[in-house]
Motif scaffolding. Structure first.
Motif, PDB file in Angstrom:
ATOM      1  N   MET A  98       0.843  -1.215   0.000  1.00 30.47           N
ATOM      2  CA  MET A  98       0.000   0.000   0.000  1.00 30.47           C
ATOM      3  C   MET A  98       0.870   1.254   0.000  1.00 30.47           C
ATOM      4  SD  MET A  98      -3.342  -0.046   2.458  1.00 30.47           S
ATOM      5  CE  MET A  98      -4.011  -1.603   2.997  1.00 30.47           C
ATOM      6  N   THR A  99       0.440   2.249  -0.745  1.00 29.36           N
ATOM      7  CA  THR A  99       1.120   3.540  -0.729  1.00 29.36           C
ATOM      8  C   THR A  99       0.679   4.317   0.520  1.00 29.36           C
ATOM      9  OG1 THR A  99      -0.645   4.703  -1.856  1.00 29.36           O
ATOM     10  CG2 THR A  99       0.961   3.595  -3.259  1.00 29.36           C
ATOM     11  N   THR A 100       1.347   5.457   0.759  1.00 34.46           N
ATOM     12  CA  THR A 100       0.964   6.321   1.886  1.00 34.46           C
ATOM     13  C   THR A 100      -0.510   6.697   1.802  1.00 34.46           C
ATOM     14  OG1 THR A 100       3.182   7.238   2.032  1.00 34.46           O
ATOM     15  CG2 THR A 100       1.402   8.570   2.956  1.00 34.46           C
ATOM     16  N   ARG A 101      -0.952   7.099   0.623  1.00 34.70           N
ATOM     17  CA  ARG A 101      -2.348   7.536   0.508  1.00 34.70           C
ATOM     18  C   ARG A 101      -3.327   6.374   0.657  1.00 34.70           C
ATOM     19  NH1 ARG A 101      -1.954  12.296  -4.191  1.00 34.70           N
ATOM     20  NH2 ARG A 101      -1.018  13.829  -2.765  1.00 34.70           N
ATOM     21  N   GLN A 102      -2.977   5.218   0.163  1.00 32.34           N
ATOM     22  CA  GLN A 102      -3.865   4.055   0.316  1.00 32.34           C
ATOM     23  C   GLN A 102      -3.980   3.668   1.785  1.00 32.34           C
ATOM     24  OE1 GLN A 102      -2.664   0.955  -2.449  1.00 32.34           O
ATOM     25  NE2 GLN A 102      -2.638   2.398  -4.143  1.00 32.34           N
ATOM     26  N   LYS A 103      -2.845   3.730   2.494  1.00 31.21           N
ATOM     27  CA  LYS A 103      -2.871   3.430   3.940  1.00 31.21           C
ATOM     28  C   LYS A 103      -3.711   4.472   4.678  1.00 31.21           C
ATOM     29  CE  LYS A 103      -1.181   1.359   7.724  1.00 31.21           C
ATOM     30  NZ  LYS A 103      -1.750   2.232   8.747  1.00 31.21           N
ATOM     31  N   MET A 130      -8.865  -1.658  -4.050  1.00 36.61           N
ATOM     32  CA  MET A 130      -8.300  -0.315  -3.883  1.00 36.61           C
ATOM     33  C   MET A 130      -7.242  -0.095  -4.942  1.00 36.61           C
ATOM     34  SD  MET A 130      -6.219   1.271  -0.593  1.00 36.61           S
ATOM     35  CE  MET A 130      -7.627   1.652   0.440  1.00 36.61           C
ATOM     36  N   SER A 131      -7.291   1.046  -5.630  1.00 33.69           N
ATOM     37  CA  SER A 131      -6.187   1.387  -6.528  1.00 33.69           C
ATOM     38  C   SER A 131      -6.082   2.899  -6.648  1.00 33.69           C
ATOM     39  CB  SER A 131      -6.316   0.703  -7.884  1.00 33.69           C
ATOM     40  OG  SER A 131      -7.482   1.090  -8.541  1.00 33.69           O
ATOM     41  N   GLU A 132      -4.952   3.336  -7.196  1.00 32.72           N
ATOM     42  CA  GLU A 132      -4.576   4.753  -7.129  1.00 32.72           C
ATOM     43  C   GLU A 132      -4.182   5.239  -8.512  1.00 32.72           C
ATOM     44  OE1 GLU A 132      -1.750   5.305  -4.032  1.00 32.72           O
ATOM     45  OE2 GLU A 132      -1.425   7.444  -4.442  1.00 32.72           O
ATOM     46  N   VAL A 140      -7.487   8.030  -4.987  1.00 29.42           N
ATOM     47  CA  VAL A 140      -7.529   6.609  -4.625  1.00 29.42           C
ATOM     48  C   VAL A 140      -8.985   6.185  -4.699  1.00 29.42           C
ATOM     49  CG1 VAL A 140      -7.147   4.890  -2.813  1.00 29.42           C
ATOM     50  CG2 VAL A 140      -5.501   6.757  -3.136  1.00 29.42           C
ATOM     51  N   ILE A 141      -9.231   5.079  -5.407  1.00 27.65           N
ATOM     52  CA  ILE A 141     -10.601   4.589  -5.546  1.00 27.65           C
ATOM     53  C   ILE A 141     -10.732   3.287  -4.771  1.00 27.65           C
ATOM     54  CG2 ILE A 141     -10.048   3.479  -7.754  1.00 27.65           C
ATOM     55  CD1 ILE A 141     -12.984   4.014  -8.598  1.00 27.65           C
ATOM     56  N   ASP A 148      -4.900  16.280  -1.454  1.00 29.82           N
ATOM     57  CA  ASP A 148      -4.080  17.452  -1.798  1.00 29.82           C
ATOM     58  C   ASP A 148      -2.597  17.068  -1.658  1.00 29.82           C
ATOM     59  OD1 ASP A 148      -3.371  17.608   0.892  1.00 29.82           O
ATOM     60  OD2 ASP A 148      -4.624  19.354   1.310  1.00 29.82           O
ATOM     61  N   GLU A 149      -1.715  18.039  -1.905  1.00 30.04           N
ATOM     62  CA  GLU A 149      -0.282  17.733  -1.924  1.00 30.04           C
ATOM     63  C   GLU A 149       0.255  17.350  -0.537  1.00 30.04           C
ATOM     64  OE1 GLU A 149       0.839  22.508  -1.880  1.00 30.04           O
ATOM     65  OE2 GLU A 149       1.286  21.252  -3.643  1.00 30.04           O
ATOM     66  N   ASP A 150      -0.533  17.654   0.503  1.00 33.21           N
ATOM     67  CA  ASP A 150      -0.137  17.240   1.856  1.00 33.21           C
ATOM     68  C   ASP A 150      -0.822  15.940   2.277  1.00 33.21           C
ATOM     69  OD1 ASP A 150       1.507  19.519   2.270  1.00 33.21           O
ATOM     70  OD2 ASP A 150      -0.296  20.722   2.637  1.00 33.21           O
ATOM     71  N   ASP A 151      -1.354  15.202   1.304  1.00 26.05           N
ATOM     72  CA  ASP A 151      -2.003  13.910   1.552  1.00 26.05           C
ATOM     73  C   ASP A 151      -3.236  14.022   2.441  1.00 26.05           C
ATOM     74  OD1 ASP A 151      -0.083  12.681  -0.021  1.00 26.05           O
ATOM     75  OD2 ASP A 151       1.211  12.221   1.685  1.00 26.05           O
ATOM     76  N   ARG A 152      -3.916  15.162   2.349  1.00 28.54           N
ATOM     77  CA  ARG A 152      -5.181  15.321   3.071  1.00 28.54           C
ATOM     78  C   ARG A 152      -6.332  15.159   2.082  1.00 28.54           C
ATOM     79  NH1 ARG A 152      -3.877  21.095   5.645  1.00 28.54           N
ATOM     80  NH2 ARG A 152      -3.735  21.409   3.377  1.00 28.54           N
ATOM     81  N   LEU A 153      -7.434  14.603   2.567  1.00 25.94           N
ATOM     82  CA  LEU A 153      -8.596  14.342   1.705  1.00 25.94           C
ATOM     83  C   LEU A 153      -9.322  15.642   1.366  1.00 25.94           C
ATOM     84  CD1 LEU A 153      -9.900  11.235   3.651  1.00 25.94           C
ATOM     85  CD2 LEU A 153      -9.062  11.226   1.282  1.00 25.94           C
TER      86      LEU A 153
END
Lengths: 146, 146
Positions: free
Chosen positions: A1-6, A73-75, A80-81, A115-120
């Motif tokens: 899993m990537t950071t965003r998927q996690k 899950m995929s990105e 991320v969907i 966003d670029e800071d990994d916030r939804l």
């Protein structure tokens, strides 16, 4: 899993499954847009974090033991969907149907953007609302003995 | 786009949007499983290519001008997932609703799986069936002047 998927898996588990309203600021950007979500009363709106918590708590009231299970899950790009199944017990009135104490199940899919800071920053979502409606109708016609 | 993403976009365009039954063997594995698709009469079944063509043609009959538009696509492992919108004109009876000649719109998401030869082996799908049902009801209550 990537950071965003996690992050997304943690967000689903803590915020939507456990109802940890206090965790919302760990995951959300300052503004969050419900881009597409047929049947969601907040569809089309951009919410601040307090507005998101209100949506979370209102949505969870009829189904406080709800659980989303991620089946795919995929990105791609900033998104991320997830495809998911959902199960809950119908504990409080919704859409004119009083609490039945019966289990309800559903499936759906959601595209979350970061966003670029990994916030939804928002989501695009679809779910099988007809399946839920049919279960609510069936449970109202044959209430559980409680 | 990867090879599989391009194949899936072509499959949606040629097979589902244009109704090219003869193109099915270009895309499908010998067996294709509808793993999850609430409301689809073929849900849970494994079809050969002739069975798939029957499903395609039966599904398209009420909506011969249907068009899926892909709004998100991403890939993970042996799967490509798409989120989509759909629009069509209601040209023949479905679910007890006679043709209305009116437009119908829907959204959904589908996880397609591929074999090692990049052929489609099945899908997991969800769509907003309640939205369609509500549109069919509204159109039946106020038929277009034709």
């Amino acid at each position: 899993m990537t950071t965003r998927q996690k992050l997304l898996a943690d967000f689903i588990e803590r915020v939507w499954n456990r109802g940890e309203s206090a965790a919302v600021p760990e995951f959300l950007a300052p503004l969050y847009t419900i881009r597409h979500d047929p049947g969601d009363p907040w569809e089309g709106r951009t919410l601040d974090q307090a507005g998101f918590v209100e949506r979370l708590e209102t949505s969870r009231t009829p189904f406080p033991d709800q659980r989303f299970a991620i089946v795919h899950m995929s990105e791609s790009g900033d998104s991320v969907i997830i495809a998911w199944t959902w199960a809950a017990t119908h504990h409080a009135a919704i859409a004119g149907f009083p609490a039945s104490g019966q289990p309800i199940a559903m499936s759906g899919a959601s595209v979350y953007s970061f966003d670029e800071d990994d916030r939804l920053t928002g989501h695009w979502q679809v779910s099988d609302r007809l399946g839920v409606f049919q279960q609510l109708q069936a449970n109202a016609a044959a209430p559980a003995s409680v």
